[in-house]
Scaffold this active site. Structure first.
Site, PDB file in Angstrom:
ATOM      1  N   SER A  45       0.828  -1.220  -0.034  1.00 17.55           N
ATOM      2  CA  SER A  45      -0.012   0.058  -0.138  1.00 17.55           C
ATOM      3  C   SER A  45       0.991   1.349  -0.192  1.00 17.55           C
ATOM      4  O   SER A  45       0.298   2.191  -0.568  1.00 17.55           O
ATOM      5  CB  SER A  45      -0.977   0.099   1.186  1.00 17.55           C
ATOM      6  OG  SER A  45      -0.372   0.027   2.317  1.00 17.55           O
ATOM      7  N   HIS A 275      -0.862   6.336   6.014  1.00 15.06           N
ATOM      8  CA  HIS A 275      -0.209   6.078   4.649  1.00 15.06           C
ATOM      9  C   HIS A 275      -0.033   7.512   4.182  1.00 15.06           C
ATOM     10  O   HIS A 275      -0.427   8.295   4.511  1.00 15.06           O
ATOM     11  CB  HIS A 275      -1.416   5.262   3.741  1.00 15.06           C
ATOM     12  CG  HIS A 275      -1.568   3.810   4.040  1.00 15.06           C
ATOM     13  ND1 HIS A 275      -2.258   3.363   5.146  1.00 15.06           N
ATOM     14  CD2 HIS A 275      -1.012   2.552   3.441  1.00 15.06           C
ATOM     15  CE1 HIS A 275      -2.351   2.051   5.106  1.00 15.06           C
ATOM     16  NE2 HIS A 275      -1.360   1.652   4.185  1.00 15.06           N
TER      17      HIS A 275
END
Length: 301
Positions: A45, A275
């Site tokens: 990711s 993230h």
């Protein structure tokens, strides 16, 4: 609902979707090779870019963004054939095995994208092998009982000097080494670049309860992530690959909104919690291009 429970649910939801110094000098072959014919991006990711607009690609649950660093690199280099095989939640296992995704879908083994005529491969993997998601959920939960202490470090260590996360780092290094050998076998003439992870936490203190990691655990987890990047650098060197170090202080989850490269548990810009955001991806992409000997695109302001 308590703030701690809310935070844990947000983290769990995000991880269910995403599974989630300097740039090292490029080996001579990077500068001498044609990088632009066929580029394959492999990774998890932190490569795919979950929830950064615009999301694209099949399967949809890989959550790839057109603004992730592989796309930045492909545009900057003018790549003729670009294949983004990255997928949120991927581990080293998913380089050679299918990755199960929600609603009965799956991502093909990422190595399926590699060919003998591939000229450039980037690899961003290892965080999920270490256990990014499990570690975050555990430490967020434990912070509620001792927000100024180090309950997470205590959980992962013992009185005899043992450290389960350090043990995992050794295992992760061996798994990344196997991946690099597999890339070389399938794409023998490709330049390979291993991309490190943008730093998630500051060196100390943190910003509890905005990011609910106990104060004394911040340094422990930051050191663990730093050692992960060092492990990736070591394995890249052993495989004669380029290592791209994206480490830079002042852009972690506790930074001001305009300074963040990695979003916190409650994002302030479009991105999955904990993230990279668009700015972080642009910076990572610029460093990859620079490490490969190209003219780096201008970072976002």
């Amino acid at each position: 609902m308590s703030p701690d429970r809310t935070a844990r649910r947000v983290v769990a939801a995000a991880l269910g979707l995403a599974g989630a110094v300097t740039v090292a000098a490029a080996p001579a072959q990077a500068a001498d090779s044609d990088l632009t014919s066929r580029y394959v991006a492999l990774g998890d990711s932190f490569t795919a870019g979950p929830l950064i607009p615009d999301q694209y690609g099949d399967p949809v649950f890989c959550l790839r963004s057109r603004k992730n660093y592989p796309n930045v690199v492909a545009r900057a280099l003018g790549v003729a054939d670009f294949q983004d095989a990255s997928c949120s939640g991927a581990t080293t296992e998913h380089m050679t095995d299918p990755q199960e995704l929600p609603l009965g879908t799956e991502n093909d083994p990422q190595f399926d994208a590699l060919t003998e005529d591939t000229t450039l491969v980037t690899l961003g993997v290892g965080g999920n092998d270490l256990g990014f998601g499990e570690i975050l959920l555990t430490c967020v939960g434990l912070s509620a009982i001792d927000p100024t202490g180090d309950p997470c470090r205590t959980y992962y260590t013992d009185g005899d000097g043992g450290d389960r996360l350090a043990d995992r780092l050794d295992e992760t290094g061996a798994e990344v080494a196997e991946v690099l050998a597999g890339i070389r076998e399938r794409s023998p003439d490709a330049t390979v670049a291993v991309v490190g992870y943008l730093q998630i936490l500051p060196e100390s203190q943190g910003c509890w309860p905005v990011v609910p990691i106990a104060e004394e655990d911040v340094a422990y987890l930051d050191r663990t992530q730093t050692r992960l990047n060092e492990t990736l650098a070591k394995e890249a060197a052993n495989a004669d690959a380029v290592f791209v170090d994206v480490f830079e202080r002042g852009h972690d989850v506790c930074s001001a909104r305009d300074d963040k490269w990695v979003e916190g548990i409650f994002p302030t810009k479009p991105a999955a919690p904990v993230h990279p955001n668009e700015t972080g991806m642009a910076e990572a992409g610029a460093r990859v291009v620079e490490a490969l000997g190209g003219a780096a695109p201008a970072p976002l302001v």
